[in-house]
Design an enzyme around this catalytic site. Structure first.
Site, PDB file in Angstrom:
ATOM      1  N   GLU A   1      62.261  -5.187 -77.197  1.00 54.08           N
ATOM      2  CA  GLU A   1      60.947  -5.039 -77.047  1.00 54.08           C
ATOM      3  C   GLU A   1      60.382  -4.128 -75.880  1.00 54.08           C
ATOM      4  OE1 GLU A   1      58.785  -8.855 -76.038  1.00 54.08           O
ATOM      5  OE2 GLU A   1      56.999  -8.019 -76.571  1.00 54.08           O
TER       6      GLU A   1
ATOM      7  N   ASP B   1      64.652  -9.645 -77.803  1.00 54.63           N
ATOM      8  CA  ASP B   1      63.455 -10.158 -76.943  1.00 54.63           C
ATOM      9  C   ASP B   1      64.112 -10.616 -75.697  1.00 54.63           C
ATOM     10  OD1 ASP B   1      61.089 -10.889 -75.924  1.00 54.63           O
ATOM     11  OD2 ASP B   1      60.439 -11.611 -77.906  1.00 54.63           O
TER      12      ASP B   1
ATOM     13  N   ILE C   1      62.528 -11.785 -73.126  1.00 50.95           N
ATOM     14  CA  ILE C   1      62.075 -13.080 -72.648  1.00 50.95           C
ATOM     15  C   ILE C   1      60.920 -13.211 -73.762  1.00 50.95           C
ATOM     16  CG2 ILE C   1      60.603 -14.660 -71.233  1.00 50.95           C
ATOM     17  CD1 ILE C   1      61.472 -12.886 -68.912  1.00 50.95           C
ATOM     18  N   ASP C   2      61.201 -14.223 -74.551  1.00 52.88           N
ATOM     19  CA  ASP C   2      60.023 -14.657 -75.502  1.00 52.88           C
ATOM     20  C   ASP C   2      59.336 -16.000 -75.085  1.00 52.88           C
ATOM     21  OD1 ASP C   2      58.730 -14.250 -78.423  1.00 52.88           O
ATOM     22  OD2 ASP C   2      59.479 -16.179 -78.655  1.00 52.88           O
TER      23      ASP C   2
ATOM     24  N   THR D   1      56.724 -15.099 -72.445  1.00 53.08           N
ATOM     25  CA  THR D   1      56.545 -14.266 -71.205  1.00 53.08           C
ATOM     26  C   THR D   1      55.225 -15.195 -70.598  1.00 53.08           C
ATOM     27  OG1 THR D   1      57.374 -12.469 -71.672  1.00 53.08           O
ATOM     28  CG2 THR D   1      55.782 -12.436 -70.058  1.00 53.08           C
TER      29      THR D   1
ATOM     30  N   ASP E   1      60.850 -11.130 -82.254  1.00 57.47           N
ATOM     31  CA  ASP E   1      60.562 -12.356 -82.280  1.00 57.47           C
ATOM     32  C   ASP E   1      61.463 -13.323 -83.224  1.00 57.47           C
ATOM     33  OD1 ASP E   1      58.330 -11.881 -80.476  1.00 57.47           O
ATOM     34  OD2 ASP E   1      57.429 -10.937 -81.964  1.00 57.47           O
TER      35      ASP E   1
HETATM   36  C1  IPD Z   1      55.158 -13.846 -77.854  1.00 57.80           C
HETATM   37  C2  IPD Z   1      55.296 -15.361 -78.099  1.00 57.80           C
HETATM   38  C3  IPD Z   1      54.362 -16.184 -78.579  1.00 57.80           C
HETATM   39  C4  IPD Z   1      53.537 -15.690 -79.878  1.00 57.80           C
HETATM   40  C5  IPD Z   1      53.367 -13.888 -79.607  1.00 57.80           C
HETATM   41  C6  IPD Z   1      54.566 -13.426 -79.213  1.00 57.80           C
HETATM   42  P1  IPD Z   1      56.168 -12.645 -75.899  1.00 57.80           P
HETATM   43  O1  IPD Z   1      55.946 -13.164 -77.430  1.00 57.80           O
HETATM   44  O2  IPD Z   1      56.451 -15.270 -79.108  1.00 57.80           O
HETATM   45  O3  IPD Z   1      54.673 -17.302 -78.697  1.00 57.80           O
HETATM   46  O4  IPD Z   1      52.549 -16.397 -80.205  1.00 57.80           O
HETATM   47  O5  IPD Z   1      52.716 -13.672 -80.871  1.00 57.80           O
HETATM   48  O6  IPD Z   1      54.278 -11.978 -78.748  1.00 57.80           O
HETATM   49  O7  IPD Z   1      55.279 -11.508 -75.772  1.00 57.80           O
HETATM   50  O8  IPD Z   1      56.202 -13.728 -75.118  1.00 57.80           O
HETATM   51  O9  IPD Z   1      57.648 -12.010 -76.005  1.00 57.80           O
HETATM   52 CA    CA Z   2      58.349 -11.993 -78.385  1.00 55.45          CA
HETATM   53 CA    CA Z   3      59.092 -10.517 -74.926  1.00 52.83          CA
END
Ligand code: IPD
Ligand code: CA
Ligand code: CA
Length: 284
Positions: free
Chosen positions: A77, A104, A106-107, A109, A232
């Protein structure tokens, strides 16, 4: 998932072992930074955050993968320009690679930034566009979810199985509130309005990959969200498929790396979920 009976072994280290090692190392480091990061930047919108910890986690994973598999391609990402168009373009350029790591770092963030303990590291390996390894690691609970194509999915070394709920009425469903407030968020809110009264309850905990892992583990009956990216979903999709569940786009078309609008479930209530989104005009 044992090296000795794993076909995907190169130089003594299986793909899965490297994925697990990367996720564990990155996760361990991320937790040392919880409540302790130093730089917060905005990406595509005021709701799209990145810290030096996201970037450091991705660097760590990228370097470790390159050490073991220098010829493999890498899609992370933080190596891609922000926004849906750039993400789709980056995937388009990378998807035909023989081996592609999709990461990813950190999913969740926003959760990480607020010390809300629901985030993960998500690492997938695709072979010619098909995910063959998926690892999601929750460092707060020290939960490692691992799947290998055709070999099942595991958490705490135990085989995972999706839940048995057969109808929306008895289901616990999760979704997200996307950072893209122009296109994805309004559509998702339409879905929330329509689905919430039909299910036992809804959860919106802020990490798509961890929600997917929870569907695989039978802790959630299903999950949908509009406007996600390959990083994701790739690991979570294999976790769910290898646990007996179903992953499609929100129109019911089969999952591929290019899917951005996802519907995932235990399989039993999949059609009902997709139909409910269709009736709500929330499929995208
Ligand atoms: C997000 C998370 C979040 C989702 C967002 C994503 P990130 O990823 O998965 O739950 O609702 O659409 O972008 O930005 O924390 O890697
Ligand atoms: Ca994510
Ligand atoms: Ca992320």
């Amino acid at each position: 998932m044992n090296d000795s009976n794993n076909a995907s072994v190169i130089g003594g280290k299986s793909f899965t072992a490297v994925a697990i090692n990367c996720a564990a190392k990155a996760g361990e480091w991320i937790t040392t930074k919880l409540g302790n990061y130093s730089s917060l930047e905005l990406k595509h919108s005021a709701h799209d955050l990145v810290t030096e910890v996201d970037k450091g986690s991705e660097r760590l994973i990228r370097n470790l993968v390159a050490t073991h598999f220098p010829d493999h391609s890498f899609l992370g990402e933080e190596g891609v320009e922000p926004g849906p168009e750039a993400s789709a373009q980056a995937l388009e350029e990378a998807k035909d690679a023989e081996y592609l790591w999709i990461v990813d770092p950190i999913d969740g963030t926003t959760n990480f930034v607020h010390s809300f303990p629901f985030f993960c590291v998500s690492i997938a390996l695709a072979y010619r566009g098909e995910v063959i390894v998926g690892v999601v690691y929750d460092p707060v609970r020290d939960e490692l979810f691992v799947a290998e194509k055709g070999k099942g999915a595991y958490v705490h070394g135990k085989r995972m199985k999706v839940s048995g709920e057969a109808t929306l009425r008895e289901s616990l469903i999760a979704t997200g509130l996307p950072a893209d407030h122009h296109y994805a968020l309004p559509l998702n809110l339409k879905g929330v309005t329509a689905i919430a009264p039909q299910v036992r309850n809804l959860r919106i905990a802020g990490s798509a990959a961890l929600h997917m892992a929870y569907v695989a583990a039978g802790r959630l009956s299903g999950f949908w969200e509009i406007g996600l990216n390959s990083w994701d979903l790739a690991a979570g999709a294999l976790l769910i498929q290898e646990s007996g569940g179903v992953v499609t786009d929100t129109k019911g078309e089969p999952y591929t790396l290019a899917v951005r609008n996802v519907a995932a479930s235990n399989g039993h209530l999949h059609n009902e979920l997709v139909q409910a989104l269709e009736h709500a005009g929330a499929q995208a």
